[in-house]
Scaffold this motif. Structure first.
Motif, PDB file in Angstrom:
ATOM      1  N   ILE A  55       0.521  -1.411   0.311  1.00 39.12           N
ATOM      2  CA  ILE A  55      -0.043  -0.080  -0.148  1.00 39.12           C
ATOM      3  C   ILE A  55       1.149   0.959  -0.111  1.00 39.12           C
ATOM      4  CG2 ILE A  55      -2.098   1.268   0.986  1.00 39.12           C
ATOM      5  CD1 ILE A  55      -2.752  -1.817   0.184  1.00 39.12           C
ATOM      6  N   LEU A  56       1.818   1.008   0.705  1.00 39.05           N
ATOM      7  CA  LEU A  56       2.753   2.119   0.711  1.00 39.05           C
ATOM      8  C   LEU A  56       3.491   2.301  -0.538  1.00 39.05           C
ATOM      9  CD1 LEU A  56       4.384   1.718   4.063  1.00 39.05           C
ATOM     10  CD2 LEU A  56       2.691   3.008   3.854  1.00 39.05           C
ATOM     11  N   ILE A  57       3.537   1.637  -0.979  1.00 41.68           N
ATOM     12  CA  ILE A  57       4.127   1.990  -2.054  1.00 41.68           C
ATOM     13  C   ILE A  57       3.562   2.136  -3.592  1.00 41.68           C
ATOM     14  CG2 ILE A  57       5.527   0.436  -3.683  1.00 41.68           C
ATOM     15  CD1 ILE A  57       7.332   1.224  -2.322  1.00 41.68           C
ATOM     16  N   GLY A  58       2.582   1.920  -3.312  1.00 44.11           N
ATOM     17  CA  GLY A  58       1.425   2.067  -4.766  1.00 44.11           C
ATOM     18  C   GLY A  58       0.561   3.906  -4.026  1.00 44.11           C
ATOM     19  N   ALA A  59       0.611   4.153  -2.890  1.00 43.67           N
ATOM     20  CA  ALA A  59       0.737   5.669  -2.599  1.00 43.67           C
ATOM     21  C   ALA A  59       1.420   6.122  -3.425  1.00 43.67           C
ATOM     22  CB  ALA A  59       0.237   5.769  -1.155  1.00 43.67           C
ATOM     23  N   GLN A  60       2.595   5.914  -3.188  1.00 44.97           N
ATOM     24  CA  GLN A  60       3.962   6.729  -3.951  1.00 44.97           C
ATOM     25  C   GLN A  60       4.147   6.620  -5.456  1.00 44.97           C
ATOM     26  OE1 GLN A  60       7.462   5.180  -1.769  1.00 44.97           O
ATOM     27  NE2 GLN A  60       8.999   6.101  -4.135  1.00 44.97           N
ATOM     28  N   GLN A  61       4.218   5.757  -5.421  1.00 45.98           N
ATOM     29  CA  GLN A  61       4.083   5.827  -7.327  1.00 45.98           C
ATOM     30  C   GLN A  61       2.523   5.955  -7.930  1.00 45.98           C
ATOM     31  OE1 GLN A  61       7.693   4.638  -6.878  1.00 45.98           O
ATOM     32  NE2 GLN A  61       6.904   3.196  -8.943  1.00 45.98           N
ATOM     33  N   GLY A  62       1.745   5.486  -7.075  1.00 41.06           N
ATOM     34  CA  GLY A  62       0.378   6.785  -7.994  1.00 41.06           C
ATOM     35  C   GLY A  62       0.110   7.949  -7.855  1.00 41.06           C
ATOM     36  N   GLY A  63       0.651   8.346  -6.901  1.00 45.96           N
ATOM     37  CA  GLY A  63       0.898   9.204  -6.761  1.00 45.96           C
ATOM     38  C   GLY A  63      -0.291  10.122  -5.860  1.00 45.96           C
ATOM     39  N   VAL A  64      -0.803   9.209  -4.970  1.00 43.16           N
ATOM     40  CA  VAL A  64      -2.352   9.447  -4.277  1.00 43.16           C
ATOM     41  C   VAL A  64      -1.983   8.930  -2.583  1.00 43.16           C
ATOM     42  CG1 VAL A  64      -3.270   8.200  -6.637  1.00 43.16           C
ATOM     43  CG2 VAL A  64      -2.542   7.407  -4.394  1.00 43.16           C
ATOM     44  N   ASN A  65      -3.066  10.619  -2.620  1.00 43.04           N
ATOM     45  CA  ASN A  65      -2.830   9.709  -1.204  1.00 43.04           C
ATOM     46  C   ASN A  65      -2.761   9.018  -0.201  1.00 43.04           C
ATOM     47  OD1 ASN A  65      -4.717  10.401   2.018  1.00 43.04           O
ATOM     48  ND2 ASN A  65      -3.532  12.588   1.135  1.00 43.04           N
ATOM     49  N   LEU A  66      -2.435   8.155   0.722  1.00 37.92           N
ATOM     50  CA  LEU A  66      -1.610   7.025   1.453  1.00 37.92           C
ATOM     51  C   LEU A  66      -3.719   6.721   2.198  1.00 37.92           C
ATOM     52  CD1 LEU A  66      -0.515   4.790   2.253  1.00 37.92           C
ATOM     53  CD2 LEU A  66      -0.050   5.732   4.156  1.00 37.92           C
ATOM     54  N   ALA A  67      -4.313   7.844   3.044  1.00 40.27           N
ATOM     55  CA  ALA A  67      -5.336   7.979   3.286  1.00 40.27           C
ATOM     56  C   ALA A  67      -6.935   7.507   2.774  1.00 40.27           C
ATOM     57  CB  ALA A  67      -5.642   8.847   4.147  1.00 40.27           C
ATOM     58  N   HIS A  68      -6.733   8.418   1.237  1.00 43.45           N
ATOM     59  CA  HIS A  68      -7.429   8.098   0.259  1.00 43.45           C
ATOM     60  C   HIS A  68      -7.612   6.348  -0.377  1.00 43.45           C
ATOM     61  CE1 HIS A  68      -8.083  12.412  -0.623  1.00 43.45           C
ATOM     62  NE2 HIS A  68      -8.631  12.091   0.790  1.00 43.45           N
ATOM     63  N   LEU A  69      -6.177   6.128  -0.486  1.00 45.06           N
ATOM     64  CA  LEU A  69      -5.975   4.613  -1.248  1.00 45.06           C
ATOM     65  C   LEU A  69      -6.753   3.219  -0.368  1.00 45.06           C
ATOM     66  CD1 LEU A  69      -4.972   2.309  -3.173  1.00 45.06           C
ATOM     67  CD2 LEU A  69      -2.310   2.939  -1.786  1.00 45.06           C
ATOM     68  N   SER A  70      -5.892   3.692   1.554  1.00 42.08           N
ATOM     69  CA  SER A  70      -6.595   2.879   2.827  1.00 42.08           C
ATOM     70  C   SER A  70      -7.876   3.207   2.345  1.00 42.08           C
ATOM     71  CB  SER A  70      -6.101   3.424   3.594  1.00 42.08           C
ATOM     72  OG  SER A  70      -4.533   3.334   3.961  1.00 42.08           O
ATOM     73  N   ALA A  71      -8.756   3.861   2.274  1.00 43.04           N
ATOM     74  CA  ALA A  71     -10.462   4.317   2.138  1.00 43.04           C
ATOM     75  C   ALA A  71     -10.510   3.194   1.111  1.00 43.04           C
ATOM     76  CB  ALA A  71     -10.968   4.866   1.898  1.00 43.04           C
ATOM     77  N   MET A  72      -9.749   3.573  -0.215  1.00 43.20           N
ATOM     78  CA  MET A  72     -10.539   2.156  -1.488  1.00 43.20           C
ATOM     79  C   MET A  72     -10.231   0.866  -1.502  1.00 43.20           C
ATOM     80  SD  MET A  72     -12.382   4.698  -3.227  1.00 43.20           S
ATOM     81  CE  MET A  72     -12.410   5.122  -2.174  1.00 43.20           C
ATOM     82  N   MET A  73      -8.817   0.702  -0.520  1.00 38.58           N
ATOM     83  CA  MET A  73      -8.500  -0.872  -0.414  1.00 38.58           C
ATOM     84  C   MET A  73     -10.018  -1.482   0.469  1.00 38.58           C
ATOM     85  SD  MET A  73      -6.181  -2.000  -2.090  1.00 38.58           S
ATOM     86  CE  MET A  73      -6.038  -3.071  -0.822  1.00 38.58           C
ATOM     87  N   ILE A  74     -10.010  -0.657   1.917  1.00 35.64           N
ATOM     88  CA  ILE A  74     -11.375  -1.063   2.222  1.00 35.64           C
ATOM     89  C   ILE A  74     -12.588  -1.570   1.767  1.00 35.64           C
ATOM     90  CG2 ILE A  74     -13.056   0.039   4.677  1.00 35.64           C
ATOM     91  CD1 ILE A  74     -10.765   1.250   5.766  1.00 35.64           C
ATOM     92  N   ALA A  75     -12.885  -0.982   0.728  1.00 37.17           N
ATOM     93  CA  ALA A  75     -13.935  -0.896  -0.157  1.00 37.17           C
ATOM     94  C   ALA A  75     -13.785  -1.962  -1.064  1.00 37.17           C
ATOM     95  CB  ALA A  75     -14.164   0.271  -1.468  1.00 37.17           C
ATOM     96  N   ILE A  76     -12.558  -2.279  -1.513  1.00 33.42           N
ATOM     97  CA  ILE A  76     -12.437  -3.252  -2.644  1.00 33.42           C
ATOM     98  C   ILE A  76     -12.250  -4.830  -1.373  1.00 33.42           C
ATOM     99  CG2 ILE A  76     -11.247  -4.321  -4.457  1.00 33.42           C
ATOM    100  CD1 ILE A  76     -10.685  -1.437  -5.267  1.00 33.42           C
ATOM    101  N   VAL A  77     -11.307  -4.918  -1.238  1.00 26.45           N
ATOM    102  CA  VAL A  77     -11.477  -5.882  -0.289  1.00 26.45           C
ATOM    103  C   VAL A  77     -11.922  -6.189   1.064  1.00 26.45           C
ATOM    104  CG1 VAL A  77      -9.123  -6.919   0.709  1.00 26.45           C
ATOM    105  CG2 VAL A  77      -8.402  -5.335  -0.920  1.00 26.45           C
ATOM    106  N   GLN A  78     -11.722  -5.047   2.349  1.00 25.70           N
ATOM    107  CA  GLN A  78     -12.182  -6.024   2.673  1.00 25.70           C
ATOM    108  C   GLN A  78     -13.854  -6.774   3.642  1.00 25.70           C
ATOM    109  OE1 GLN A  78      -8.949  -5.374   4.094  1.00 25.70           O
ATOM    110  NE2 GLN A  78     -10.263  -6.425   5.993  1.00 25.70           N
ATOM    111  N   LEU A  79     -14.741  -6.554   2.273  1.00 20.39           N
ATOM    112  CA  LEU A  79     -15.755  -7.672   1.347  1.00 20.39           C
ATOM    113  C   LEU A  79     -15.970  -8.629   1.393  1.00 20.39           C
ATOM    114  CD1 LEU A  79     -19.297  -7.615   1.836  1.00 20.39           C
ATOM    115  CD2 LEU A  79     -18.669  -6.688  -0.867  1.00 20.39           C
ATOM    116  N   SER A  80     -14.620  -8.649   0.984  1.00 18.92           N
ATOM    117  CA  SER A  80     -14.277 -10.402   0.024  1.00 18.92           C
ATOM    118  C   SER A  80     -13.329 -11.440   1.457  1.00 18.92           C
ATOM    119  CB  SER A  80     -13.238 -10.509  -0.746  1.00 18.92           C
ATOM    120  OG  SER A  80     -12.000  -9.789  -0.495  1.00 18.92           O
TER     121      SER A  80
END
Length: 540
Positions: free
Chosen positions: A175-200
């Motif tokens: 996640i840390l590398i994803g935020a860095q390489q994608g140029g996105v906010n870490l908190a926003h990326l974490s929120a999207m991971m919650i939305a996608i992964v945590q249900l499965s």
């Protein structure tokens, strides 16, 4: 200096299809042709060399450099980590501790369905969070075999369980590398991971019991499945949202293991399930002191790895740190900064670094080695000579899977440096508004060839972010989709398969493990693709 070309055939669809030939062949070789893993890897490497040379016109010396870089990376740090982890496990067995470990697990429940939740799902997730890089598969698959599970099934269950924890492995690095390489906010990326992964994640324990004992098993163990599914996913979500990805795979597994042990003191399934060939249940019970001593290799391992992951410890090995000299940085001849990535993969032509980092002390493998040394010194039944004898046997057993991992990483590095990987990513990115449906496939592909969600994000997080801007989608959502799709490929990545086969003593039967796990990888990928597509209309 050589510049990458992403459409050498003048038709991006055809160029991408040719670029994918090595990976497609490897899948066919293991599933339909049923070749041994090492044989399939050698043939795949040969095809990769031909494609990169003839189609993508990569100079021969750079192909050789990329292959050498991949092989070296397979040996260090990956091979080093796996070798040390399996050595530690063998010492735990040789010291006689495993009889007590087996008894302590049986004290929680004799039911193997409960044991697979405890070991493969909870303990495996903890090892993923602390170490990653195949350690949970190597240790937990071997533990399940010792508990009486059939080897292929044990390997499959551990691979499947990793779907719940692979995104946050090794202290949240993907996640840390994803935020860095994608140029996105870490908190926003974490929120999207919650939305996608945590249900499965809620349903992974249920899926494990379905595989092990069918619908009857689910009916008989539903209280445990509900408790662990909700608690594990809930703790991951809360940690990810309020703290960040670093401790997501530490807090949730520890809380779940404690809750499961406590719950089983008050509830047991009416029917005790055990595999036909499982060893008889021992009636012997052990004292708390004996149990603590028996588990000592693993909590020593945990303590050392957590120490290794502290920012203060890592800072010692930074460029200006006190121990910076222990990190060897070896530039690969004819490759380092001699291959340029080109737009649209990057904003402007940029030389690719090719530096083999050999972290002699800060490597996770060294942390495991220290756990090995301490385990040997603290065990009255282990002498240094016996420990080295075990190491020789481990090397004898693992040379083939480690060779397979190294050769597949050679394929991955050739694909990356030749531009073949980017060609595939660019073709998928041209699907326009439907791209969010395809975005996880790019991450799946990245992890399949490299075995790492970190490497997949290094390869494709920027591409996902740029494409999101072009089509008006959320950048954080598509970087999260890249990570989430990649996690589903860890179930069948060549690295994971090779490690699992070695851990359960089934080297040469990689194709059997691949065939049993492949449908679940595709099924989970389909879920991530569909759910990401739906979310793309709801999140901007």
């Amino acid at each position: 200096m050589w510049q990458q070309t992403y459409d050498p055939l003048g038709n991006l669809r055809l160029s991408a299809l040719v670029a994918a030939l090595p990976i497609l062949f490897f899948l066919v070789a293991l599933t339909l042709l049923k070749l041994k893993g090492l044989t399939a890897a050698i043939a795949t490497l040969a095809i990769s060399i031909i494609v990169s040379s003839v189609v993508f016109h990569m100079p021969l010396e750079k192909i050789v450099g990329a292959a050498v870089f991949g092989i070296l990376s397979g040996l260090w740090p990956i091979g080093y980590i796996v070798l040390m982890a399996v050595w530690l496990y063998r010492l735990a067995v040789k010291s006689g501790k495993f009889d007590v470990i087996r008894g302590s697990i049986a004290a929680i429940s004799d039911d193997q369905r409960i044991q697979v939740i405890l070991i493969a799902f909870c303990f495996g997730a903890f090892l993923e969070g602390a170490a990653g890089f195949g350690v949970p598969i190597a240790i937990c698959a071997a533990l399940l075999v010792e508990l009486g599970f059939k080897p292929i099934k044990a390997a499959m269950l551990c691979l499947l369980a990793n779907a719940a924890s692979g995104a946050y492995g090794a202290i949240g690095i993907p996640i840390l590398i994803g935020a860095q390489q994608g140029g996105v906010n870490l908190a926003h990326l974490s929120a999207m991971m919650i939305a996608i992964v945590q249900l499965s994640t809620l349903f992974v324990p249920l899926l494990l019991i379905l595989v092990l004992d069918g619908y009857r098993g689910v009916r008989e163990t539903w209280p445990v499945l509900f408790l662990i599914g909700v608690l594990f996913s809930g703790l991951q979500t809360l940690t990810l949202y309020f703290v960040g990805p670093e401790l997501t795979d530490i807090v949730a597994p520890l809380g779940s293991m404690g809750a499961l042990a406590l719950f089983m003191q008050f509830w047991q399934p009416k029917r005790i399930y055990r595999e036909e060939e499982a060893l008889p249940i021992s009636t012997q019970r052990w004292s708390l002191t004996e149990i603590i001593k028996a588990w000592s290799p693993f909590y020593i391992l945990t303590g050392v790895i957590l120490l290794w992951s502290l920012p203060q410890f890592k800072s010692l090995f930074a460029a200006d740190g006190l121990l910076a000299a222990t990190v060897l940085k070896l530039e690969i001849p004819f490759l380092h900064l001699q291959v340029q990535e080109m737009p649209p993969i990057v904003d402007a032509a940029e030389g690719l670094p090719a530096v083999w980092n050999v972290a002699l002390i800060s490597a996770s493998g060294t942390a495991i080695l220290i756990a090995v040394i301490l385990t040997t010194l603290l065990s009255s039944r282990l002498s240094p000579s016996e420990a080295f004898k075990q190491l020789k046997w481990v090397i004898r057993d693992l040379w083939s899977p480690l060779a397979m991992i190294s050769l597949i990483l050679a394929v991955a590095y050739i694909a990356n440096f030749s531009g073949a990987s980017s060609s595939i990513g660019l073709r998928l990115a041209r699907t326009g508004k439907i791209f969010p449906l395809i975005a996880p496939v790019i991450g799946w592909f990245g992890v399949f060839i490299t075995g790492s969600a970190v490497n997949s994000n290094i390869l494709f997080a920027h591409l996902q972010s740029v494409t999101a801007s072009q089509i008006g989608a959320s950048q954080a959502l598509l970087v999260a989709a890249n990570t989430s799709g990649g996690v589903m490929a860890k179930l069948i990545s060549p690295q994971s398969i090779a490690i699992a086969a070695a851990a359960v003593g089934q080297v040469g039967r990689e194709s059997d493990i691949m065939r049993t796990t492949l449908p679940y990888s595709f099924g989970l990928l389909a879920y991530v693709c569909l759910w990401t597509f739906i979310l793309s209309f709801l999140v901007r």
